[in-house]
Design a protein around this motif. Structure first.
Motif, PDB file in Angstrom:
ATOM      1  N   SER A  98       0.881  -1.018   0.032  1.00  0.00           N
ATOM      2  CA  SER A  98      -0.052   0.162  -0.746  1.00  0.00           C
ATOM      3  C   SER A  98       1.245   1.060  -0.095  1.00  0.00           C
ATOM      4  O   SER A  98       2.093   0.907   0.075  1.00  0.00           O
ATOM      5  CB  SER A  98      -0.985   0.437   1.103  1.00  0.00           C
ATOM      6  N   VAL A 136      -9.660   7.513  -1.726  1.00  0.00           N
ATOM      7  CA  VAL A 136      -9.571   5.916  -0.928  1.00  0.00           C
ATOM      8  C   VAL A 136      -8.370   5.873  -1.758  1.00  0.00           C
ATOM      9  O   VAL A 136      -7.444   5.624  -2.717  1.00  0.00           O
ATOM     10  CB  VAL A 136     -10.852   4.837  -1.660  1.00  0.00           C
ATOM     11  N   THR A 137      -7.197   5.040  -0.580  1.00  0.00           N
ATOM     12  CA  THR A 137      -5.684   3.507  -1.464  1.00  0.00           C
ATOM     13  C   THR A 137      -6.014   2.626  -0.761  1.00  0.00           C
ATOM     14  O   THR A 137      -6.585   2.194  -0.142  1.00  0.00           O
ATOM     15  CB  THR A 137      -4.962   4.943  -0.998  1.00  0.00           C
ATOM     16  N   PRO A 138      -5.415   1.719  -1.640  1.00  0.00           N
ATOM     17  CA  PRO A 138      -5.554   0.366  -1.800  1.00  0.00           C
ATOM     18  C   PRO A 138      -4.759  -0.445  -0.420  1.00  0.00           C
ATOM     19  O   PRO A 138      -3.632  -0.187  -0.785  1.00  0.00           O
ATOM     20  CB  PRO A 138      -5.786  -0.297  -3.337  1.00  0.00           C
ATOM     21  N   SER A 139      -5.375  -1.385   0.204  1.00  0.00           N
ATOM     22  CA  SER A 139      -4.352  -2.407   0.185  1.00  0.00           C
ATOM     23  C   SER A 139      -5.144  -3.544   0.774  1.00  0.00           C
ATOM     24  O   SER A 139      -6.210  -3.399  -0.253  1.00  0.00           O
ATOM     25  CB  SER A 139      -4.028  -0.645   1.606  1.00  0.00           C
ATOM     26  N   PRO A 140      -4.245  -4.159   0.973  1.00  0.00           N
ATOM     27  CA  PRO A 140      -4.737  -5.740   0.816  1.00  0.00           C
ATOM     28  C   PRO A 140      -6.596  -5.674   1.428  1.00  0.00           C
ATOM     29  O   PRO A 140      -7.312  -6.699   2.019  1.00  0.00           O
ATOM     30  CB  PRO A 140      -3.863  -6.750   1.875  1.00  0.00           C
ATOM     31  N   TYR A 141      -6.282  -4.714   2.796  1.00  0.00           N
ATOM     32  CA  TYR A 141      -8.025  -4.932   3.479  1.00  0.00           C
ATOM     33  C   TYR A 141      -9.070  -4.363   2.644  1.00  0.00           C
ATOM     34  O   TYR A 141     -10.129  -3.684   3.313  1.00  0.00           O
ATOM     35  CB  TYR A 141      -7.471  -3.542   4.806  1.00  0.00           C
ATOM     36  N   ILE A 142      -8.681  -4.554   1.351  1.00  0.00           N
ATOM     37  CA  ILE A 142     -10.116  -3.011   0.563  1.00  0.00           C
ATOM     38  C   ILE A 142     -11.130  -4.372  -0.223  1.00  0.00           C
ATOM     39  O   ILE A 142     -10.200  -4.748  -0.979  1.00  0.00           O
ATOM     40  CB  ILE A 142      -8.840  -1.189  -0.173  1.00  0.00           C
TER      41      ILE A 142
END
Ligand SMILES: Nc1ncnc2c1ncn2[C@@H]1O[C@H](COP(=O)(O)OP(=O)(O)OP(=O)(O)O)[C@@H](O)[C@H]1O
Ligand SMILES: [Mg+2]
Lengths: 351, 619
Positions: B4, B167-173
């Motif tokens: 991220s 919104v910025t992605p991470s594996p939690y998204i």
């Protein structure tokens, strides 16, 4: 499907989908990387393979129908990603062009100071409060505090006392400071589970639990705080009614709130404020007035920031397209798909 | 580290586009702390004038809250203008950060979503990195309401023309959860009303038992249950209309009659065959002995109000309305005749098993009955082992084969019986919706009577009188401990230690090696009691480490806050919350002055001893 096929199919899915699949199956799945996640899913599925497979198919199905519902062709390969998506005539969305980043960033800044003029909904709530209980449901940051302060002011001028409750001790403390500044420290008191100051003041701030307890004590005839002069009860953050553990306290408080006191419920936007107002009408002596709106005072725009630092609007429209979750900006969509591809653990270098 | 955006890059990008100040919501406290570490050597330093302004503002706040003076994050806050804000911090730190933010000194605050609700903490931009949050040990998707609360922090009235939710992605998204959340209608509020023991005691203290149902009816829970019941009632009305063509025919209750006949004809066995102890004659009658059915008993007629099974009884039982409004219970075997006559009567779950209006109407109808009534012909299905011959033979006794209405019944049966089943299902559901709160209340009353807090006449006993003042979680365990004199002679530190272990419901690890023998044995006793109460109340975590920590804080007045923090791996904010919750529990025990003076005194000493250092400095 044999285990190898299932494993392969899993490996082809974006990691976000695997996390959704792992929900309720794998404990702490968020901690796992993709490979580990697949391992855990396969382990788990020893007992219920069919369930896993069918959920997987459903998720894949959903994903496909979602990307079809979107407007622009999906670029799977980052190498052709810079090519502009050509609009397809059959798609109603694609005829509108998507907002550009510079337009999206335009107009940001600090407004020049304006004299304070109450919003129409604020005035409406205040005048309704002369007659009846009021439920306010408006977006975050709209200015509910102004209504609370003004209403408290009027009640106190009328020699009636006011109770203001909030769900959180931190918020009670902030409001205590704020109200002391507005009304003067001698007019304001605070009661929380572990703090009691100026308990005889005409404006008392407390947590909702404390008010509930006061009302129980009053009902059984033993009380050290006078409720007969109580003119107004303000319940801030009333959307806590829906809190699984504490929601019941709001209900008890409202049920036992003395009938001579006006109730003012302040809530963020919720789906069924009319139900709350109808409920109050059904149990209180006067009909409750609902004041609601869903338009934000300061408009909101949504963006997407890629891990490489690239910023783009999230939706095709400048503002948020309420009711149209699928109107993603083509660039945001492309970048996100790219992100999902890249977070595959298959050893692809990360940029 | 999941892929991220790097926090330094994030802040750089936000500054570059003039999107500061921003609140960055991260999944965990750990993520916030790790983000702070990445700024250690970052060269994003603020211009000297702003650094100076922050230093001055911080100094002013420190006068009021000395405990923040040594905070390890201060250098980063001053140099770069970023900070972390989460539940692991002391309230004083959070207040300081909120104040700096309000004054416009900070560019970014990394926070957990606990900040989303209520705290007055707006910014120009909100950065969202997750679509789910940890709720009681599991991750659940954020609701639309929560997403809008989070995003709604963006855009300060009077300070911004526009707010930005990024919104910025991470594996939690999961992007769809967020896009739906941003564009959707927030969820409606669903009542979470529960009935606790203290609620029952306090209600019965102030109101007579017969008024309670009316009070519970004022809850939002009942309001929403009524809404659902009304929907079902509309459906029921519609079903009533649909049922019109299927009213009484040659026999009044042709649906049941045909049902039995049809089953026999198909060589099936009715479900009542499961009551093995009952003779086939009785079994065949059961489906007809429903509320509203007129029956002949040894002396005169009666109308069935309900059929039920009772533990000590071999046979199914009936509640029957007899002349002169008498309601009697009798086994089905005492029914001499089943008549071909039924009246409208919906079963309810409490005496007299039907609504009062229905009861009055039925008693009139019973009085007006002629002395002779047509007897309902009932086919006795043979037992399981009987030969098909027997069935076929007995079919001859059945009225249906020669009945003029047979073709019509045969044709209509499927529709009519489906409609009737639906009617019955809806009627049952409506009943349940209308009475469920009252039943839950009664269940609590039963327990409180069993334990002696209420008399059989639902008056508060002497113990009930004081027990109602304990209005916190695990109230039953606490009052039972007090009655068992578990705290007799216990000093303030022991009392506080036990209450701390009752109050603390967080399972985040902490560590504390030594626990005093006194506390350890008392905790053992509490565990045993909690275990035995588990059918009536969920047991608390009862962690020994938090009990020991609080015991130490009280028993050793020379222990400093820093010293206390060193004894455990718990975060400062968690220790603070533990002590604050313990104070709340202690103040409830302190309220028992008049009945338990010794205990209340011990509690008030503990309260005084807890309030020192950081706990005194804070509001
Ligand atoms: N009529 C108005 N004109 C201009 N500014 C206003 C007006 N009413 C309120 N404000 C300002 O709006 C800001 C937000 O107000 P407030 O904190 O009351 O919002 P809120 O509705 O309580 O939000 P939350 O949901 O976060 O509790 C405050 O700074 C307040 O001064
Ligand atoms: Mg507010």
């Amino acid at each position: 499907m044999n285990t190898d096929e299932l494993e392969q199919l899993l490996a082809q899915q974006p990691v976000a989908l695997l996390h959704r699949l792992a929900r309720g199956r794998v404990h702490r799945h968020f901690r796992a990387g993709k490979r580990r996640l697949i391992e855990l899913l396969l382990q788990h599925s020893i007992h219920n393979r069919a369930g896993l497979e069918s959920d997987l198919q459903t998720l894949i199905g959903e994903r496909h129908s979602r990307s079809e519902a979107g407007s622009s062709p999906v670029h799977r390969s980052p190498t052709i990603a810079h090519k502009k998506a050509s609009p397809r005539g059959a798609d109603p969305d694609s005829t509108e062009t998507a907002v550009s980043l510079s337009a999206w960033l335009e107009g940001l800044g600090v407004p020049s100071p304006q004299p304070f003029v109450p919003d129409p909904w604020q005035s409406e709530a205040l005048s309704a409060l002369n007659e009846t209980d009021v439920v306010i449901s408006v977006p975050t940051g709209s200015g509910k505090t102004y209504v609370a302060v003004e209403a408290a002011h009027r009640a106190m001028e009328d020699n009636r006392s006011v109770i203001y409750t909030s769900p959180l001790k931190a918020l009670s403390n902030t409001k205590y400071t704020e109200f002391c500044r507005i009304f003067g420290p001698e007019k304001v008191g605070i009661l929380t589970g572990d703090r009691q100051e100026n308990g005889q003041a005409p404006l008392l701030i407390m947590t909702t639990e404390i008010l509930r307890n006061l009302l129980y004590d009053a009902a059984s005839g033993e009380i050290d705080i006078r409720l007969d002069t109580l003119g107004l009860v303000i319940l801030d953050e009333s959307q806590y009614l829906a809190d699984p553990e504490r929601g019941v306290v709001w209900e008890e408080t409202i049920i036992f709130c003395p009938s001579q006191a006006r109730l003012l419920l302040l809530s963020a936007s919720i789906g069924n404020p009319q139900d709350i107002a109808d409920w109050l009408t059904s149990i209180r002596s006067t009909a409750c007035r609902l004041v609601r709106h869903s338009k934000r005072t300061v408009p909101l725009r949504a963006g997407y920031l890629h891990p490489n630092g690239k910023l783009t609007p999230l939706f095709r429209t400048l503002g948020i397209p309420y009711g149209h979750p699928n109107q993603l900006h083509p660039e945001a969509k492309r970048l996100f798909l790219e992100y999902e591809e890249e977070t595959l653990p298959a050893g692809r270098p990360r940029r | 580290m999941p892929p991220s955006i790097h926090p330094v890059d994030l802040v750089t990008a936000l500054r570059h586009k003039h999107l500061t100040p921003a609140i960055v919501f991260l999944t965990s406290r750990r993520a916030c702390d790790e983000a702070m570490e990445t700024f250690d050597h970052a060269d994003l330093v603020l211009p000297p004038a702003r650094q100076e302004a922050i230093a001055v503002a911080l100094e002013r706040i420190t006068v009021q809250h000395p405990s923040i003076a040594e905070h390890p994050l201060i250098p980063i806050v001053k140099r770069i203008g970023v900070a972390a804000h989460h539940a692991g911090h002391l309230p004083s730190w959070k207040i300081a950060i909120e104040e700096l933010m309000r004054q416009g000194h900070l560019d970014a605050v990394f926070a957990t979503t606990t900040l989303a609700a209520g705290v007055d903490f707006p910014a120009r931009t909100v950065v969202i990195t997750q679509s789910s949050i940890r709720k009681s040990r599991d991750f659940t998707d954020l609701t639309i309401g929560e997403i809008q609360q989070i995003a709604g922090r963006a855009g300060r009235r009077g300070k911004d023309h526009v707010g930005f939710a990024i919104v910025t992605p991470s594996p939690y998204i999961d992007l769809t959860v967020l896009t739906k959340g941003l564009t959707g209608q927030p969820e409606g509020i669903d009542s979470q009303f529960t009935i606790s023991y203290p609620m029952v005691l306090n209600l019965l203290k102030a109101h007579p038992h017969e008024q309670i149902q009316g009070i519970l009816a004022k809850s939002f829970a009942q309001f929403q249950l009524n809404q659902r019941a009304e929907l079902l009632e509309q459906k029921l009305d519609a079903l009533h209309v649909q049922m019109e063509p299927f009213g009484p025919r040659v026999c009044t209750d042709w649906i049941t009659q045909w049902h039995t006949f049809d089953h026999a004809r198909r060589h099936r066995h009715t479900r009542h065959h499961t009551h093995r102890s009952e003779s086939p004659e009785i079994v065949a009658r059961l489906p007809f002995l429903t509320p509203g059915r007129v029956v002949g008993l040894s002396r005169g007629h009666g109308i069935v109000l309900r059929q039920y099974r009772s533990k000590g009884q071999k046979n199914s039982m009936l509640t029957v309305l007899r002349p002169d409004n008498a309601v009697t219970e009798c086994p089905v075997t005492s029914v001499k005749e089943v008549y071909d006559r039924t009246y409208d009567c919906a079963e309810t779950s409490t005496y007299p098993w039907c609504s009062t209006e229905a009861f009055d109407r039925l008693s009139h109808q019973l009085e007006d009955l002629p002395p002779r009534l047509p007897v309902l012909p009932i086919l006795v299905s043979p037992g399981t082992e009987s030969l098909p011959d027997a069935i076929v033979q007995s079919l001859g006794d059945f009225p249906c084969p020669t009945c003029p209405s047979r073709p019509a019944c045969q044709k209509d049966f499927i529709t009519a019986s489906r409609l009737r089943q639906e009617q019955q299902r809806h009627t049952k559901s409506i009943q349940a919706l209308r009475t469920s709160l009252w039943h839950r209340f009664q269940e609590r009353v039963d327990v409180l009577q069993k334990f002696g807090y209420l008399t059989t006449a639902t008056q508060l006993t002497a113990d009930g009188e004081w027990a109602r003042l304990i209005r916190i979680d695990h109230s039953l365990l606490i009052t039972e401990l007090i009655r068992a004199e578990a705290f007799a002679g216990a000093d303030p530190s022991l009392l506080a230690g036990i209450l701390a272990s009752l109050a603390h419901d967080d399972d985040r690890p902490g560590a504390f090696p030594r626990i005093s023998p006194g506390l350890s044995s008392l905790l053992g006793q509490v565990r045993k009691l909690a275990e035995s109460l588990s059918p009536y109340e969920d047991p608390p975590l009862l962690r020994a480490d938090v009990a020991a920590l609080v015991e130490r804080w009280i028993a050793d007045p020379s222990l400093t806050w820093i010293g206390l923090c060193r004894l455990t791996t718990m975060a400062e904010g968690d220790i603070y919350r533990l002590l604050a919750r313990t104070l709340e529990f202690l103040s409830q025990v302190q309220a028992l002055k008049s009945t338990h003076p010794g205990l209340a005194e011990s509690a008030s000493q503990a309260i005084t001893l807890i309030r020192r250092g950081v706990l005194e400095e804070l509001p």
